[in-house]
Design a protein around this motif. Structure first.
Motif, PDB file in Angstrom:
ATOM      1  N   ASP A  93     -11.850  28.058  17.951  1.00 24.96           N
ATOM      2  CA  ASP A  93     -10.703  28.892  17.569  1.00 24.96           C
ATOM      3  C   ASP A  93      -9.407  28.095  17.611  1.00 24.96           C
ATOM      4  O   ASP A  93      -8.505  28.306  16.799  1.00 24.96           O
ATOM      5  CB  ASP A  93     -10.541  30.074  18.539  1.00 24.96           C
ATOM      6  N   LEU A  94      -9.310  27.190  18.590  1.00 26.54           N
ATOM      7  CA  LEU A  94      -8.044  26.513  18.854  1.00 26.54           C
ATOM      8  C   LEU A  94      -7.868  25.209  18.082  1.00 26.54           C
ATOM      9  O   LEU A  94      -6.730  24.807  17.818  1.00 26.54           O
ATOM     10  CB  LEU A  94      -7.901  26.265  20.359  1.00 26.54           C
ATOM     11  N   ILE A  95      -8.945  24.547  17.709  1.00 23.32           N
ATOM     12  CA  ILE A  95      -8.842  23.273  16.979  1.00 23.32           C
ATOM     13  C   ILE A  95      -8.013  23.404  15.702  1.00 23.32           C
ATOM     14  O   ILE A  95      -7.068  22.629  15.506  1.00 23.32           O
ATOM     15  CB  ILE A  95     -10.237  22.681  16.686  1.00 23.32           C
ATOM     16  N   PRO A  96      -8.310  24.358  14.816  1.00 19.47           N
ATOM     17  CA  PRO A  96      -7.494  24.439  13.594  1.00 19.47           C
ATOM     18  C   PRO A  96      -6.045  24.786  13.885  1.00 19.47           C
ATOM     19  O   PRO A  96      -5.133  24.298  13.208  1.00 19.47           O
ATOM     20  CB  PRO A  96      -8.179  25.519  12.762  1.00 19.47           C
ATOM     21  N   ALA A  97      -5.826  25.614  14.903  1.00 22.62           N
ATOM     22  CA  ALA A  97      -4.451  25.974  15.267  1.00 22.62           C
ATOM     23  C   ALA A  97      -3.672  24.742  15.710  1.00 22.62           C
ATOM     24  O   ALA A  97      -2.549  24.503  15.251  1.00 22.62           O
ATOM     25  CB  ALA A  97      -4.468  27.041  16.361  1.00 22.62           C
ATOM     26  N   SER A 130       4.772  26.356  12.834  1.00 25.30           N
ATOM     27  CA  SER A 130       5.477  25.815  14.005  1.00 25.30           C
ATOM     28  C   SER A 130       6.062  26.912  14.899  1.00 25.30           C
ATOM     29  O   SER A 130       6.422  26.652  16.037  1.00 25.30           O
ATOM     30  CB  SER A 130       6.582  24.850  13.565  1.00 25.30           C
ATOM     31  N   ARG A 131       6.158  28.126  14.383  1.00 28.68           N
ATOM     32  CA  ARG A 131       6.676  29.259  15.148  1.00 28.68           C
ATOM     33  C   ARG A 131       5.597  30.323  15.377  1.00 28.68           C
ATOM     34  O   ARG A 131       5.894  31.490  15.561  1.00 28.68           O
ATOM     35  CB  ARG A 131       7.874  29.872  14.430  1.00 28.68           C
ATOM     36  N   SER A 132       4.334  29.883  15.321  1.00 24.71           N
ATOM     37  CA  SER A 132       3.214  30.810  15.429  1.00 24.71           C
ATOM     38  C   SER A 132       2.354  30.513  16.653  1.00 24.71           C
ATOM     39  O   SER A 132       2.471  29.443  17.262  1.00 24.71           O
ATOM     40  CB  SER A 132       2.357  30.725  14.158  1.00 24.71           C
ATOM     41  N   TRP A 133       1.503  31.475  16.982  1.00 27.45           N
ATOM     42  CA  TRP A 133       0.607  31.381  18.132  1.00 27.45           C
ATOM     43  C   TRP A 133      -0.803  31.773  17.719  1.00 27.45           C
ATOM     44  O   TRP A 133      -0.978  32.610  16.829  1.00 27.45           O
ATOM     45  CB  TRP A 133       1.059  32.334  19.242  1.00 27.45           C
ATOM     46  N   MET A 134      -1.782  31.185  18.400  1.00 26.39           N
ATOM     47  CA  MET A 134      -3.194  31.542  18.218  1.00 26.39           C
ATOM     48  C   MET A 134      -3.782  31.849  19.582  1.00 26.39           C
ATOM     49  O   MET A 134      -3.573  31.095  20.540  1.00 26.39           O
ATOM     50  CB  MET A 134      -3.964  30.386  17.580  1.00 26.39           C
ATOM     51  N   ILE A 135      -4.532  32.946  19.666  1.00 26.66           N
ATOM     52  CA  ILE A 135      -5.246  33.297  20.893  1.00 26.66           C
ATOM     53  C   ILE A 135      -6.735  33.331  20.567  1.00 26.66           C
ATOM     54  O   ILE A 135      -7.161  34.058  19.670  1.00 26.66           O
ATOM     55  CB  ILE A 135      -4.785  34.662  21.449  1.00 26.66           C
ATOM     56  N   GLY A 136      -7.500  32.536  21.310  1.00 24.83           N
ATOM     57  CA  GLY A 136      -8.937  32.475  21.084  1.00 24.83           C
ATOM     58  C   GLY A 136      -9.700  32.279  22.372  1.00 24.83           C
ATOM     59  O   GLY A 136      -9.125  31.963  23.409  1.00 24.83           O
ATOM     60  N   ASP A 137     -11.015  32.435  22.265  1.00 17.98           N
ATOM     61  CA  ASP A 137     -11.865  32.286  23.453  1.00 17.98           C
ATOM     62  C   ASP A 137     -12.861  31.140  23.315  1.00 17.98           C
ATOM     63  O   ASP A 137     -13.806  31.046  24.087  1.00 17.98           O
ATOM     64  CB  ASP A 137     -12.599  33.600  23.758  1.00 17.98           C
ATOM     65  N   LEU A 163      -5.136  35.851  15.908  1.00 18.65           N
ATOM     66  CA  LEU A 163      -6.059  36.259  16.962  1.00 18.65           C
ATOM     67  C   LEU A 163      -7.493  36.061  16.504  1.00 18.65           C
ATOM     68  O   LEU A 163      -7.834  36.394  15.363  1.00 18.65           O
ATOM     69  CB  LEU A 163      -5.888  37.747  17.285  1.00 18.65           C
ATOM     70  N   ASP A 164      -8.331  35.546  17.387  1.00 17.01           N
ATOM     71  CA  ASP A 164      -9.764  35.627  17.158  1.00 17.01           C
ATOM     72  C   ASP A 164     -10.145  37.080  17.439  1.00 17.01           C
ATOM     73  O   ASP A 164      -9.405  37.810  18.098  1.00 17.01           O
ATOM     74  CB  ASP A 164     -10.502  34.669  18.107  1.00 17.01           C
ATOM     75  N   ARG A 165     -11.293  37.508  16.941  1.00 12.73           N
ATOM     76  CA  ARG A 165     -11.683  38.901  17.143  1.00 12.73           C
ATOM     77  C   ARG A 165     -12.581  39.064  18.375  1.00 12.73           C
ATOM     78  O   ARG A 165     -12.148  39.558  19.404  1.00 12.73           O
ATOM     79  CB  ARG A 165     -12.392  39.433  15.888  1.00 12.73           C
TER      80      ARG A 165
END
Length: 169
Positions: free
Chosen positions: A130-134, A119-126, A8-10
């Motif tokens: 935040d999403l590029i590295p994920a 491969s079994r993980s999630w990222m939530i960002g705004d 998660l981003d903060r």
């Protein structure tokens, strides 16, 4: 349904982002709508929940690292203590570090400390940073905001809607 790591981003995801400013004290923290309930649900679906956040306010000497840790503890307390860890980059853009998003150093640091299966993980960002590295690491992504984010697997207008992505059906 079982996943590995929730990243998660903060600011802008867990707590309200302060326009042209920073969360510099616990009184500045405003938890985003739906986050407490989502984290309670996510705690039953993910092996670990970690925050990956850029905090250049430390590099700008606006906040000491100990104060940032206190803010993180308060955020975790207010959201149900489901967050296993906070990984943060204190550096400025010009420091050319490896941890400031959109670089993937914070994610890799988390993988050094936890059994992360990207491969079994999630990222939530705004933000796209935040999403590029994920995306580069093969992590599924959720973008919170208006408009289109080409790095997002899902785009949601509000943190209130995050639970819907993980509900069966």
């Amino acid at each position: 349904m079982s996943f590995n790591t929730l990243f998660l981003d903060r600011d802008g995801v867990i707590n309200r982002k302060i326009d042209d400013g920073y969360v510099l004290k616990t009184e500045d923290i405003q938890i985003m709508p739906g986050i407490k309930d989502f984290l309670a649900m996510a705690n039953n679906m993910f092996l670990q929940i970690v925050v990956v956040t850029n905090q250049r306010c430390v590099g700008r000497k606006m906040l000491k690292e100990e104060e940032l840790l206190s803010i993180h503890k308060d955020i975790n307390d207010r959201t149900g203590n489901f967050i296993n860890d906070f990984f943060f980059c204190p550096h400025l853009d010009e420091d050319q570090c490896d941890c400031r998003k959109p670089k993937d150093g914070l994610f890799l640091k988390a993988a050094e400390n936890y059994a992360v299966d990207f491969s079994r993980s999630w990222m939530i960002g705004d933000s796209v940073s935040d999403l590029i590295p994920a995306k580069n690491l093969g992590i599924k992504t959720i973008y919170i905001g208006a408009g289109i984010n080409s790095c997002a697997d899902y785009t949601l207008a509000s943190t209130n809607d995050i639970c819907t992505v993980f509900l069966p059906g």
